[in-house]
Design an enzyme around this catalytic site. Structure first.
Site, mmCIF file in Angstrom:
data_model
loop_
_atom_site.group_PDB
_atom_site.id
_atom_site.type_symbol
_atom_site.label_atom_id
_atom_site.label_comp_id
_atom_site.label_asym_id
_atom_site.label_seq_id
_atom_site.Cartn_x
_atom_site.Cartn_y
_atom_site.Cartn_z
ATOM 1 N N GLU A 62 44.896 25.929 53.006
ATOM 2 C CA GLU A 62 44.885 25.822 51.550
ATOM 3 C C GLU A 62 45.616 24.582 51.046
ATOM 4 O OE1 GLU A 62 43.903 29.871 52.713
ATOM 5 O OE2 GLU A 62 45.653 28.611 53.183
ATOM 6 N N HIS A 131 45.630 40.134 48.893
ATOM 7 C CA HIS A 131 44.294 39.631 48.571
ATOM 8 C C HIS A 131 43.755 40.220 47.263
ATOM 9 C CE1 HIS A 131 44.732 39.209 52.938
ATOM 10 N NE2 HIS A 131 43.786 38.284 52.908
#
Length: 328
Positions: A62, A131
């Site tokens: 990321e 998540h």
């Protein structure tokens, strides 16, 4: 002629394709966005049309994804970066909240950062505490970022196209639990939804409900139930948190005299706290009751699909809160 019906995910896909056809500087990057079409299938087919030069698969990194997008934006391209889950922007915190947000300012506006960071957000049937979070309030806390939260397929398309054309960086929170929701979506490739213009989803005179994301359809469901009792809720969807259309929200509260702010994020320090504070500042003398907030419980999202729904507001909880607030 009525607009065709599309799913929320398909509307995002259509927006991406239209903008990449319109402007050669637009390109995409992220883990599995290419041949796989994204972990949720949202970018399916784009690799075949635009090729590996404009739809680029990356490693699971990321920091690199966002950092590369920022650098590419500074050179004059328009990158659209995808993180598989909004939660993972915390891994790229420096790149998102410092580089994306601040580099135009820190370079005296000589450089711009025209990029979009797509962030699948919210609960999705048991994907776990790391998540499933709703972190959109973070985008409000760091000046330099714009924040969009589409609640309908049409807004998913129109807001994304506006985000891509914006000269500033945009955090685009698309709700992964709504990818299969269908609705009318204009075919016009110039269909745009302006930032900073809230949508009036339902008119009513008894209580203003300001709802975002998944909470919009749940607020509408609660409003429909209460209408049978003679209680009329007015439902406002801000659509963007930065810029935030307080004019529409305040006008509604001045009409109804009451306000309930609902979001999926945890209640403490969520976006609703800022909205509620601004309502109190701008419409205090029009209020007939305190401004209420309804958000997720201050706990991590459970792994169990059944338990996670007990953490975030339901239509029934919105209905109950609205009924109690109207009675005050």
């Amino acid at each position: 002629m009525s607009a065709p019906t599309l799913g929320y995910a398909r509307a995002i896909n259509q927006a991406l394709a239209e903008e990449m056809r319109r402007e050669q500087r637009v390109w995409m990057l992220g883990q599995d966005v290419g041949r796989m079409g994204g972990v949720f299938g949202v970018t399916r087919g784009l690799f075949d049309e635009f090729g590996p030069g404009r739809v680029r698969d990356t490693s699971l990194n990321e920091t690199f994804i966002v950092g590369a997008a920022v650098g590419a934006a500074l050179t004059g391209t328009i990158p659209i970066a995808e993180l598989q889950f909004a939660d993972f922007m915390m891994i790229a915190g420096d790149e998102v909240f410092h580089k994306m947000a601040k580099w135009r300012y820190m370079h005296g506006a000589k450089l711009s950062v025209p990029m979009v960071l797509r962030l699948p957000t919210g609960v999705l049937g048991g994907v776990g505490a790391e998540h499933s979070q709703s972190l959109e309030a973070l985008g409000m806390h760091f000046p330099g970022l714009k924040v969009a939260l589409p609640a309908t397929p049409a807004d998913a398309k129109g807001l994304l196209k506006t985000a891509i054309r914006d000269p500033d960086p945009v955090l685009f929170f698309e709700h992964k639990g709504m990818y299969r929701v269908k609705g009318p979506v204009p075919e016009d490739p110039e269909f745009l939804v302006p930032f900073g213009e809230a949508a009036l989803r339902r008119e009513g005179g008894d209580l203003t409900v300001v709802a975002t994301g998944l909470m919009v359809p749940r607020a509408l469901e609660a409003a429909k139930r209460l209408a049978g009792e003679g209680v009329e809720l007015e439902v406002i969807d801000p659509r963007t948190l930065v810029p935030l259309d307080m004019e529409t929200i305040v006008a509604s509260v001045e009409k109804t005299g009451r306000a309930l702010v609902v979001h999926e994020a945890v209640r403490t320090a969520g976006a609703g706290a800022e909205i509620a504070a601004r309502i109190q500042e701008a419409a205090f003398f029009s209020l007939d009751a305190p401004v209420w907030r309804l958000g997720a419980l201050d706990t991590s999202i459970p792994q169990s699909p059944d338990l996670e729904q007990l953490v975030i507001p339901s239509a029934a909880e919105i209905e109950a809160a609205a009924r109690e607030l109207v009675a005050l």
